[in-house]
Design an enzyme around this catalytic site. Structure first.
Site, PDB file in Angstrom:
ATOM      1  N   ASP A 121      23.586  -9.175  45.525  1.00 57.12           N
ATOM      2  CA  ASP A 121      24.029 -10.317  44.718  1.00 57.12           C
ATOM      3  C   ASP A 121      23.574 -10.154  43.269  1.00 57.12           C
ATOM      4  O   ASP A 121      22.529  -9.560  43.002  1.00 57.12           O
ATOM      5  CB  ASP A 121      23.441 -11.599  45.326  1.00 57.12           C
ATOM      6  CG  ASP A 121      24.189 -12.847  44.891  1.00 57.12           C
ATOM      7  OD1 ASP A 121      25.192 -12.713  44.144  1.00 57.12           O
ATOM      8  OD2 ASP A 121      23.784 -13.955  45.276  1.00 57.12           O
ATOM      9  N   GLY A 122      24.363 -10.686  42.352  1.00 53.30           N
ATOM     10  CA  GLY A 122      23.955 -10.719  40.950  1.00 53.30           C
ATOM     11  C   GLY A 122      24.749  -9.788  40.040  1.00 53.30           C
ATOM     12  O   GLY A 122      24.411  -9.640  38.860  1.00 53.30           O
ATOM     13  N   ASN A 123      25.812  -9.199  40.567  1.00 55.86           N
ATOM     14  CA  ASN A 123      26.625  -8.298  39.731  1.00 55.86           C
ATOM     15  C   ASN A 123      27.244  -9.040  38.545  1.00 55.86           C
ATOM     16  O   ASN A 123      27.257  -8.538  37.419  1.00 55.86           O
ATOM     17  CB  ASN A 123      27.780  -7.691  40.547  1.00 55.86           C
ATOM     18  CG  ASN A 123      27.293  -6.776  41.652  1.00 55.86           C
ATOM     19  OD1 ASN A 123      26.132  -6.394  41.679  1.00 55.86           O
ATOM     20  ND2 ASN A 123      28.188  -6.428  42.559  1.00 55.86           N
ATOM     21  N   GLY A 124      27.758 -10.241  38.832  1.00 54.94           N
ATOM     22  CA  GLY A 124      28.421 -11.030  37.794  1.00 54.94           C
ATOM     23  C   GLY A 124      27.456 -11.408  36.679  1.00 54.94           C
ATOM     24  O   GLY A 124      27.761 -11.273  35.488  1.00 54.94           O
ATOM     25  N   LEU A 141      21.643   8.689  58.713  1.00 59.32           N
ATOM     26  CA  LEU A 141      21.791   7.262  58.393  1.00 59.32           C
ATOM     27  C   LEU A 141      23.215   6.759  58.646  1.00 59.32           C
ATOM     28  O   LEU A 141      24.185   7.429  58.286  1.00 59.32           O
ATOM     29  CB  LEU A 141      21.453   7.057  56.910  1.00 59.32           C
ATOM     30  CG  LEU A 141      21.697   5.657  56.332  1.00 59.32           C
ATOM     31  CD1 LEU A 141      20.631   4.675  56.787  1.00 59.32           C
ATOM     32  CD2 LEU A 141      21.749   5.693  54.806  1.00 59.32           C
ATOM     33  N   HIS A 186      30.244  -5.115  39.064  1.00 60.85           N
ATOM     34  CA  HIS A 186      30.529  -4.575  40.401  1.00 60.85           C
ATOM     35  C   HIS A 186      30.512  -3.051  40.374  1.00 60.85           C
ATOM     36  O   HIS A 186      30.074  -2.403  41.318  1.00 60.85           O
ATOM     37  CB  HIS A 186      31.885  -5.085  40.901  1.00 60.85           C
ATOM     38  CG  HIS A 186      31.909  -6.567  41.138  1.00 60.85           C
ATOM     39  ND1 HIS A 186      30.912  -7.226  41.814  1.00 60.85           N
ATOM     40  CD2 HIS A 186      32.816  -7.527  40.784  1.00 60.85           C
ATOM     41  CE1 HIS A 186      31.193  -8.526  41.874  1.00 60.85           C
ATOM     42  NE2 HIS A 186      32.335  -8.729  41.244  1.00 60.85           N
ATOM     43  N   ARG A 203      19.666 -17.763  50.438  1.00 65.58           N
ATOM     44  CA  ARG A 203      20.489 -18.276  51.545  1.00 65.58           C
ATOM     45  C   ARG A 203      21.201 -17.108  52.214  1.00 65.58           C
ATOM     46  O   ARG A 203      21.226 -15.993  51.672  1.00 65.58           O
ATOM     47  CB  ARG A 203      21.496 -19.320  51.045  1.00 65.58           C
ATOM     48  CG  ARG A 203      22.399 -18.809  49.972  1.00 65.58           C
ATOM     49  CD  ARG A 203      23.409 -19.869  49.503  1.00 65.58           C
ATOM     50  NE  ARG A 203      24.161 -19.334  48.368  1.00 65.58           N
ATOM     51  CZ  ARG A 203      23.780 -19.423  47.105  1.00 65.58           C
ATOM     52  NH1 ARG A 203      22.662 -20.068  46.787  1.00 65.58           N
ATOM     53  NH2 ARG A 203      24.487 -18.886  46.138  1.00 65.58           N
ATOM     54  N   LEU A 204      21.796 -17.376  53.372  1.00 63.82           N
ATOM     55  CA  LEU A 204      22.393 -16.279  54.147  1.00 63.82           C
ATOM     56  C   LEU A 204      23.883 -16.078  53.891  1.00 63.82           C
ATOM     57  O   LEU A 204      24.422 -15.023  54.212  1.00 63.82           O
ATOM     58  CB  LEU A 204      22.167 -16.507  55.648  1.00 63.82           C
ATOM     59  CG  LEU A 204      20.719 -16.313  56.113  1.00 63.82           C
ATOM     60  CD1 LEU A 204      20.606 -16.575  57.613  1.00 63.82           C
ATOM     61  CD2 LEU A 204      20.230 -14.899  55.796  1.00 63.82           C
ATOM     62  N   TRP A 255      37.611 -13.941  49.050  1.00 65.13           N
ATOM     63  CA  TRP A 255      39.034 -13.967  48.676  1.00 65.13           C
ATOM     64  C   TRP A 255      39.328 -15.074  47.667  1.00 65.13           C
ATOM     65  O   TRP A 255      40.351 -15.044  46.984  1.00 65.13           O
ATOM     66  CB  TRP A 255      39.912 -14.190  49.920  1.00 65.13           C
ATOM     67  CG  TRP A 255      39.855 -13.082  50.917  1.00 65.13           C
ATOM     68  CD1 TRP A 255      39.243 -13.112  52.128  1.00 65.13           C
ATOM     69  CD2 TRP A 255      40.444 -11.773  50.803  1.00 65.13           C
ATOM     70  NE1 TRP A 255      39.397 -11.907  52.766  1.00 65.13           N
ATOM     71  CE2 TRP A 255      40.146 -11.062  51.985  1.00 65.13           C
ATOM     72  CE3 TRP A 255      41.204 -11.122  49.820  1.00 65.13           C
ATOM     73  CZ2 TRP A 255      40.558  -9.759  52.216  1.00 65.13           C
ATOM     74  CZ3 TRP A 255      41.623  -9.810  50.051  1.00 65.13           C
ATOM     75  CH2 TRP A 255      41.297  -9.154  51.228  1.00 65.13           C
ATOM     76  N   GLU A 304      12.843  -9.962  59.414  1.00 66.87           N
ATOM     77  CA  GLU A 304      11.993 -10.328  58.283  1.00 66.87           C
ATOM     78  C   GLU A 304      12.873 -10.430  57.037  1.00 66.87           C
ATOM     79  O   GLU A 304      13.724  -9.559  56.803  1.00 66.87           O
ATOM     80  CB  GLU A 304      10.927  -9.240  58.038  1.00 66.87           C
ATOM     81  CG  GLU A 304       9.922  -9.118  59.156  1.00 66.87           C
ATOM     82  CD  GLU A 304       9.001 -10.321  59.261  1.00 66.87           C
ATOM     83  OE1 GLU A 304       8.755 -10.996  58.242  1.00 66.87           O
ATOM     84  OE2 GLU A 304       8.531 -10.587  60.381  1.00 66.87           O
TER      85      GLU A 304
HETATM   86  C1  FPP Z   1      27.969 -10.512  44.693  1.00 61.62           C
HETATM   87  O1  FPP Z   1      27.631 -10.620  43.331  1.00 61.62           O
HETATM   88  C2  FPP Z   1      28.547  -9.211  44.942  1.00 61.62           C
HETATM   89  C3  FPP Z   1      29.744  -8.975  45.525  1.00 61.62           C
HETATM   90  C4  FPP Z   1      30.611 -10.052  46.049  1.00 61.62           C
HETATM   91  C5  FPP Z   1      30.268  -7.618  45.677  1.00 61.62           C
HETATM   92  C6  FPP Z   1      29.254  -6.603  46.055  1.00 61.62           C
HETATM   93  C7  FPP Z   1      29.826  -5.255  45.967  1.00 61.62           C
HETATM   94  C8  FPP Z   1      29.156  -4.199  45.479  1.00 61.62           C
HETATM   95  C9  FPP Z   1      27.767  -4.273  44.989  1.00 61.62           C
HETATM   96  C10 FPP Z   1      29.750  -2.842  45.449  1.00 61.62           C
HETATM   97  C11 FPP Z   1      30.121  -2.401  46.835  1.00 61.62           C
HETATM   98  C12 FPP Z   1      30.453  -1.004  46.898  1.00 61.62           C
HETATM   99  C13 FPP Z   1      31.280  -0.456  47.777  1.00 61.62           C
HETATM  100  C14 FPP Z   1      31.357   1.000  47.823  1.00 61.62           C
HETATM  101  C15 FPP Z   1      32.132  -1.209  48.708  1.00 61.62           C
HETATM  102  P1  FPP Z   1      28.320 -11.738  42.429  1.00 61.62           P
HETATM  103  O2  FPP Z   1      29.562 -11.182  41.864  1.00 61.62           O
HETATM  104  O3  FPP Z   1      28.519 -12.979  43.251  1.00 61.62           O
HETATM  105  O4  FPP Z   1      27.248 -11.954  41.352  1.00 61.62           O
HETATM  106  P2  FPP Z   1      26.942 -13.331  40.591  1.00 61.62           P
HETATM  107  O5  FPP Z   1      26.382 -14.273  41.622  1.00 61.62           O
HETATM  108  O6  FPP Z   1      25.922 -12.941  39.567  1.00 61.62           O
HETATM  109  O7  FPP Z   1      28.227 -13.815  39.985  1.00 61.62           O
END
Ligand code: FPP
Length: 263
Positions: free
Chosen positions: A37-40, A148, A54, A211-212, A86, A224
C-alpha cells in the site's frame, strides 16, 4: 508451528542463512503475505501521476522477491489487485492490468535463475485477455521451479473466495457427495484458493494503514501482523528483514499458554 499442530503442509526450512549474515535460520516465516500500500501517496509526494507509484511498486516487488528467496521464505503472497480495485479510474485500472506483462517481460530470466515459481489466487477469468496471457505465461514458464512460490493475489477478495467455497460445498452436500459431519475447519480450508499453501506466518502492510481490506480473512487467523509507515515503493530488503526480525522475536501461542505451540 501451526503446521505441526494441525497436520498441515510443512515446508523444509533453509538452514544456511546465519553464515550469510542474514536473518536467523530458526524460524524464517514459511509464508509471508504483503498488502502493498502507498503507491499513490508516494507518487503524489513527488507530484507524479499515480501510475508512476505503481510502476515503482513493481520494482519493489522484484527487490522483495529476491530477498525473500535469498533468506529461504517458501511462499510470498502479494496483494496486487483486489476485487474492490475495479472502482478506481479506468486509466489506473488499465495500468495495473499491464503490470503482470511488464513484470514478466523484465523479470522472467531472473525468476528462472532464482528457481522461483509464479502462481496466483483470485478470479482470473474476468481479467483482460493480455493480463491473463501474461499470468498464464509466467505460471507456465516457472511451473517446474522448486524454490520460492511468488503468489500474486490478482482480482482477489477474501469474501468472494469464501462465498465460492461455500457454494461448491453446498452443491456437494446437495449432490450427496459431502455430508454435514465432514464439514470441518480443515475441509473448508481445502475449498479455498490457497488450499495448496501453508497459512501465512507473517502479514505485512505498508503505508501506515492498519486494516485487512478483505485479504485472506480465513487464512490469517493465527498470523503475526507487522505494520509499517513506509510507503510500498520505499520498502526494501532492510524493511523486510526488520519485519522478519520482529516476527522471530514473538512467541506464537495459537491460543495455548506461553511456551506451548511454538517451535
Ligand atoms: C495500493 O496502493 C496498491 C495497489 C492497489 C496496487 C499494488 C500493485 C503493485 C505494487 C505492483 C504489482 C506488481 C505486479 C507485477 C502485479 P494505493 O494505490 O492504494 O496507494 P495510496 O493508498 O497511497 O493511494
Amino acid at each position: 508451528m501451526f503446521n505441526k499442530l494441525f497436520g498441515r503442509k510443512t515446508y523444509k526450512k533453509n538452514t544456511a542463512n546465519e553464515q550469510k549474515g542474514l536473518v536467523k535460520d530458526e524460524c524464517i516465516p514459511s509464508h509471508i503475505a504483503i498488502i502493498m500500500d502507498g503507491n499513490g501517496r508516494w507518487a503524489k509526494k513527488r507530484a507524479m501521476p499515480r501510475i508512476k507509484g505503481h510502476h515503482e511498486g513493481m520494482n519493489t516487488v522484484k527487490k522483495v522477491t529476491r530477498y525473500a528467496s535469498k533468506i529461504g521464505v517458501q511462499v510470498l503472497t502479494l496483494y496486487a489487485f483486489s476485487t474492490e480495485n475495479w472502482k478506481r479510474p479506468k486509466t489506473e485500472v488499465e495500468f495495473l492490468m499491464s503490470l503482470p506483462g511488464q513484470f514478466l517481460q523484465s523479470f522472467l530470466p531472473e525468476l528462472m535463475e532464482l528457481n522461483i515459481r509464479v502462481q496466483m489466487i483470485g478470479d482470473k477469468a474476468v481479467l483482460p485477455a493480455h493480463t491473463q496471457k501474461a499470468l498464464d505465461a509466467a505460471m507456465e514458464a516457472t511451473k517446474d521451479n522448486t524454490g520460492l512460490i511468488l503468489n500474486f493475489a490478482m482480482n482477489y477478495g477474501s469474501r468472494d473466495e469464501i462465498v465460492r467455497a461455500m457454494k461448491t460445498m453446498m452443491a456437494e452436500v446437495q449432490a450427496g457427495t459431502l455430508t454435514m459431519e465432514e464439514i470441518t475447519e480443515e475441509r473448508i480450508t481445502d475449498y479455498l484458493m490457497t488450499a495448496h499453501l501453508p497459512e501465512p506466518d507473517l502479514l505485512i502492510r505498508t503505508s501506515g494503514e492498519v486494516r485487512l481490506s478483505n485479504f485472506m480473512l480465513w487464512q490469517l487467523a493465527y498470523t503475526e501482523f507487522w505494520f509499517t509507515e513506509t510507503l510500498w515503493p520505499d520498502f526494501d530488503e532492510a524493511c523486510l528483514q526488520e519485519a522478519v526480525d520482529v516476527y522471530q522475536s514473538r512467541n506464537r501461542r495459537y491460543g495455548g499458554l506461553k511456551g506451548e505451540g511454538t517451535e
